[in-house]
Design a protein around this motif. Sequence first.
Motif, PDB file in Angstrom:
ATOM      1  N   ALA A 186      28.614  26.598   2.675  1.00  0.00           N
ATOM      2  CA  ALA A 186      29.047  26.910   4.277  1.00  0.00           C
ATOM      3  C   ALA A 186      30.475  26.429   4.434  1.00  0.00           C
ATOM      4  CB  ALA A 186      28.367  25.847   5.122  1.00  0.00           C
ATOM      5  N   THR A 187      31.213  25.562   3.720  1.00  0.00           N
ATOM      6  CA  THR A 187      32.361  25.032   3.607  1.00  0.00           C
ATOM      7  C   THR A 187      33.160  26.165   2.693  1.00  0.00           C
ATOM      8  OG1 THR A 187      31.883  23.435   1.687  1.00  0.00           O
ATOM      9  CG2 THR A 187      32.272  22.583   4.050  1.00  0.00           C
ATOM     10  N   THR A 188      32.725  26.518   1.907  1.00  0.00           N
ATOM     11  CA  THR A 188      33.487  27.785   1.162  1.00  0.00           C
ATOM     12  C   THR A 188      33.513  28.873   1.946  1.00  0.00           C
ATOM     13  OG1 THR A 188      32.302  26.803  -0.962  1.00  0.00           O
ATOM     14  CG2 THR A 188      33.279  29.143  -1.030  1.00  0.00           C
ATOM     15  N   PHE A 189      32.351  29.293   2.639  1.00  0.00           N
ATOM     16  CA  PHE A 189      32.405  30.574   3.176  1.00  0.00           C
ATOM     17  C   PHE A 189      33.488  30.235   4.573  1.00  0.00           C
ATOM     18  CE2 PHE A 189      31.052  32.953   7.095  1.00  0.00           C
ATOM     19  CZ  PHE A 189      31.008  34.035   6.576  1.00  0.00           C
ATOM     20  N   THR A 190      33.461  29.076   5.313  1.00  0.00           N
ATOM     21  CA  THR A 190      34.309  28.850   6.435  1.00  0.00           C
ATOM     22  C   THR A 190      35.819  28.848   5.974  1.00  0.00           C
ATOM     23  OG1 THR A 190      32.471  27.236   7.322  1.00  0.00           O
ATOM     24  CG2 THR A 190      34.669  27.186   8.292  1.00  0.00           C
ATOM     25  N   THR A 191      36.119  28.124   4.962  1.00  0.00           N
ATOM     26  CA  THR A 191      37.578  28.363   4.328  1.00  0.00           C
ATOM     27  C   THR A 191      38.166  29.550   4.330  1.00  0.00           C
ATOM     28  OG1 THR A 191      37.230  26.000   3.282  1.00  0.00           O
ATOM     29  CG2 THR A 191      39.009  27.361   2.820  1.00  0.00           C
ATOM     30  N   GLN A 192      37.357  30.329   3.559  1.00  0.00           N
ATOM     31  CA  GLN A 192      37.609  31.848   3.301  1.00  0.00           C
ATOM     32  C   GLN A 192      37.899  32.570   4.476  1.00  0.00           C
ATOM     33  OE1 GLN A 192      39.032  32.494   0.349  1.00  0.00           O
ATOM     34  NE2 GLN A 192      39.360  34.703   0.715  1.00  0.00           N
ATOM     35  N   ARG A 193      36.691  32.468   5.588  1.00  0.00           N
ATOM     36  CA  ARG A 193      36.531  33.045   6.863  1.00  0.00           C
ATOM     37  C   ARG A 193      37.893  32.655   7.536  1.00  0.00           C
ATOM     38  NH1 ARG A 193      35.101  37.637   8.899  1.00  0.00           N
ATOM     39  NH2 ARG A 193      34.613  37.448  11.227  1.00  0.00           N
ATOM     40  N   TYR A 209      43.996  44.443  -1.112  1.00  0.00           N
ATOM     41  CA  TYR A 209      43.975  43.000  -1.294  1.00  0.00           C
ATOM     42  C   TYR A 209      43.094  42.270  -0.296  1.00  0.00           C
ATOM     43  CZ  TYR A 209      45.709  38.152  -0.399  1.00  0.00           C
ATOM     44  OH  TYR A 209      45.929  36.734  -0.257  1.00  0.00           O
ATOM     45  N   ALA A 210      42.667  43.049   0.927  1.00  0.00           N
ATOM     46  CA  ALA A 210      41.877  42.650   2.013  1.00  0.00           C
ATOM     47  C   ALA A 210      40.455  42.928   1.510  1.00  0.00           C
ATOM     48  CB  ALA A 210      42.049  43.523   3.217  1.00  0.00           C
ATOM     49  N   GLN A 211      40.215  43.900   0.691  1.00  0.00           N
ATOM     50  CA  GLN A 211      38.795  44.003   0.083  1.00  0.00           C
ATOM     51  C   GLN A 211      38.567  43.028  -0.940  1.00  0.00           C
ATOM     52  OE1 GLN A 211      36.704  46.522   1.044  1.00  0.00           O
ATOM     53  NE2 GLN A 211      38.273  47.018   2.618  1.00  0.00           N
ATOM     54  N   GLN A 212      39.447  42.476  -1.617  1.00  0.00           N
ATOM     55  CA  GLN A 212      39.327  41.256  -2.641  1.00  0.00           C
ATOM     56  C   GLN A 212      39.037  40.211  -1.935  1.00  0.00           C
ATOM     57  OE1 GLN A 212      42.965  40.340  -4.575  1.00  0.00           O
ATOM     58  NE2 GLN A 212      42.221  38.499  -5.524  1.00  0.00           N
ATOM     59  N   GLN A 213      39.743  39.921  -0.521  1.00  0.00           N
ATOM     60  CA  GLN A 213      39.364  38.705   0.057  1.00  0.00           C
ATOM     61  C   GLN A 213      38.044  38.791   0.584  1.00  0.00           C
ATOM     62  OE1 GLN A 213      41.565  35.933   0.406  1.00  0.00           O
ATOM     63  NE2 GLN A 213      42.655  37.277  -0.972  1.00  0.00           N
ATOM     64  N   LYS A 214      37.683  40.096   1.177  1.00  0.00           N
ATOM     65  CA  LYS A 214      36.228  40.193   1.659  1.00  0.00           C
ATOM     66  C   LYS A 214      35.184  40.063   0.780  1.00  0.00           C
ATOM     67  CE  LYS A 214      37.589  43.421   5.285  1.00  0.00           C
ATOM     68  NZ  LYS A 214      37.595  44.498   5.841  1.00  0.00           N
ATOM     69  N   LEU A 216      35.365  37.819  -2.129  1.00  0.00           N
ATOM     70  CA  LEU A 216      35.302  36.718  -2.421  1.00  0.00           C
ATOM     71  C   LEU A 216      34.612  35.784  -1.212  1.00  0.00           C
ATOM     72  CD1 LEU A 216      38.927  35.767  -3.913  1.00  0.00           C
ATOM     73  CD2 LEU A 216      36.840  35.918  -5.026  1.00  0.00           C
ATOM     74  N   LEU A 217      34.774  36.415  -0.008  1.00  0.00           N
ATOM     75  CA  LEU A 217      34.240  35.630   1.280  1.00  0.00           C
ATOM     76  C   LEU A 217      32.597  35.610   1.055  1.00  0.00           C
ATOM     77  CD1 LEU A 217      34.289  34.772   4.181  1.00  0.00           C
ATOM     78  CD2 LEU A 217      34.322  36.939   5.071  1.00  0.00           C
ATOM     79  N   TYR A 218      31.904  36.742   0.602  1.00  0.00           N
ATOM     80  CA  TYR A 218      30.572  36.732   0.210  1.00  0.00           C
ATOM     81  C   TYR A 218      30.078  36.305  -1.111  1.00  0.00           C
ATOM     82  CZ  TYR A 218      30.703  38.869   4.817  1.00  0.00           C
ATOM     83  OH  TYR A 218      31.069  39.099   6.351  1.00  0.00           O
ATOM     84  N   VAL A 219      30.922  36.801  -2.096  1.00  0.00           N
ATOM     85  CA  VAL A 219      30.303  36.489  -3.324  1.00  0.00           C
ATOM     86  C   VAL A 219      30.564  34.868  -3.798  1.00  0.00           C
ATOM     87  CG1 VAL A 219      30.815  36.706  -5.887  1.00  0.00           C
ATOM     88  CG2 VAL A 219      31.117  38.685  -4.377  1.00  0.00           C
ATOM     89  N   LEU A 220      31.549  34.270  -3.523  1.00  0.00           N
ATOM     90  CA  LEU A 220      31.780  32.827  -4.028  1.00  0.00           C
ATOM     91  C   LEU A 220      30.556  31.949  -3.519  1.00  0.00           C
ATOM     92  CD1 LEU A 220      35.632  32.123  -3.833  1.00  0.00           C
ATOM     93  CD2 LEU A 220      34.037  32.392  -5.803  1.00  0.00           C
ATOM     94  N   PRO A 221      30.263  32.346  -2.030  1.00  0.00           N
ATOM     95  CA  PRO A 221      29.355  31.218  -1.550  1.00  0.00           C
ATOM     96  C   PRO A 221      27.733  31.519  -2.182  1.00  0.00           C
ATOM     97  CG  PRO A 221      30.518  32.063   0.263  1.00  0.00           C
ATOM     98  CD  PRO A 221      30.904  32.505  -1.025  1.00  0.00           C
ATOM     99  N   ALA A 225      25.762  28.608  -4.352  1.00  0.00           N
ATOM    100  CA  ALA A 225      24.460  28.092  -3.817  1.00  0.00           C
ATOM    101  C   ALA A 225      23.394  28.442  -5.136  1.00  0.00           C
ATOM    102  CB  ALA A 225      24.027  29.253  -2.762  1.00  0.00           C
ATOM    103  N   VAL A 226      23.537  29.582  -5.766  1.00  0.00           N
ATOM    104  CA  VAL A 226      22.889  29.766  -7.033  1.00  0.00           C
ATOM    105  C   VAL A 226      22.965  28.478  -7.928  1.00  0.00           C
ATOM    106  CG1 VAL A 226      22.014  31.323  -8.900  1.00  0.00           C
ATOM    107  CG2 VAL A 226      22.353  32.204  -6.687  1.00  0.00           C
ATOM    108  N   GLY A 227      24.151  28.340  -8.528  1.00  0.00           N
ATOM    109  CA  GLY A 227      24.578  27.239  -9.444  1.00  0.00           C
ATOM    110  C   GLY A 227      24.359  25.986  -8.794  1.00  0.00           C
TER     111      GLY A 227
END
Length: 331
Positions: A186-193, A209-214, A216-221, A225-227
Amino acid sequence: MGFLGDIGGFIMTPLYYAISAVLVAWHWLFETIGLNGDSGLVWVLSIIGLTLTVRAALIPLFVRQIKSSRNMQLIQPKVKELQKKYGHDRERLAQETMKLYKESGTNPFASCLPLLIQMPIFLALFRLLDHHAAKGDGKAFITTDLAQSFQNAELFGIPLKATFLNADGSVAVMIVAAILVVAMTATTFTTQRQLMSKNMPADALSGPYAQQQKLLLYVLPVVFAVGGIAFPIAVLFYWTTSNLWTMGQQFYVIRNNPAPGTAAEKAKLERDRLKAERHGKPAAVEAAPEPEPEEQRPQQRQQPKRQSKSQRKKSGGPNPSPKPKPEGGNQ
């Protein structure tokens, strides 16, 4: 494989010594002030102290990351212009884009630098706590006694070496591990959002650039979570604390030094206006740019219209003059 192992050892061994030195120093500090060094609380506090130390050392890189991200946002309109102009020539587009980065002082890789540097640190801590301290064999500055102390450390009856996947049937371990994984995600998602919704101009919310940020917004969390279910609880404390630091640090920067043309900048201007009104001072109004004086061009001399032959006859020629009277009066 041996060559790769040598490279890995060359990179990781200094990190083992650096991280274990900081961890042991915090552990010694809490023992010195009278806390039980074998308790899980002291080990958790030592891990949090290690996190704060690492993140404080990375502040200069974070500042570079913020500047680079801001520059990337501001030059997005120019990047789009280049894409329209050179979209048919990928090589020329790449050259012109790199030229734009150089002229604006933008490094597209600087935004990933803090994360890239943190990953080896995280892996080194994971190895120290999971493969050495949790098994009771010391490494670097973590002696065998300290490793065995960590191995037996519990926080509210929950072993710090336990993981969600290796809970030995303990529901309490699974619940605490799940809570920490959710907090980390949640903190990872909130920070990017937070970065995308408040500190990106409207014209920068589209494009690569915006597509890259979007992404990361969903992939990193999801990755975390999986790891996270395989991480020891002690390591989850490190990563969650690091995310909370990032979120607070980013909130401070966005609030006090927002990017131009963003929602955060409008909010800051409104706060400054209200603060000025409370103190009875006129709010700083951004002066409107004065209109540039129009360039005075010399008036063009009108050319006389050409007349047809019939018109010249009617008007008596191009320059008619009065006919002279004959001498001697009327005949």
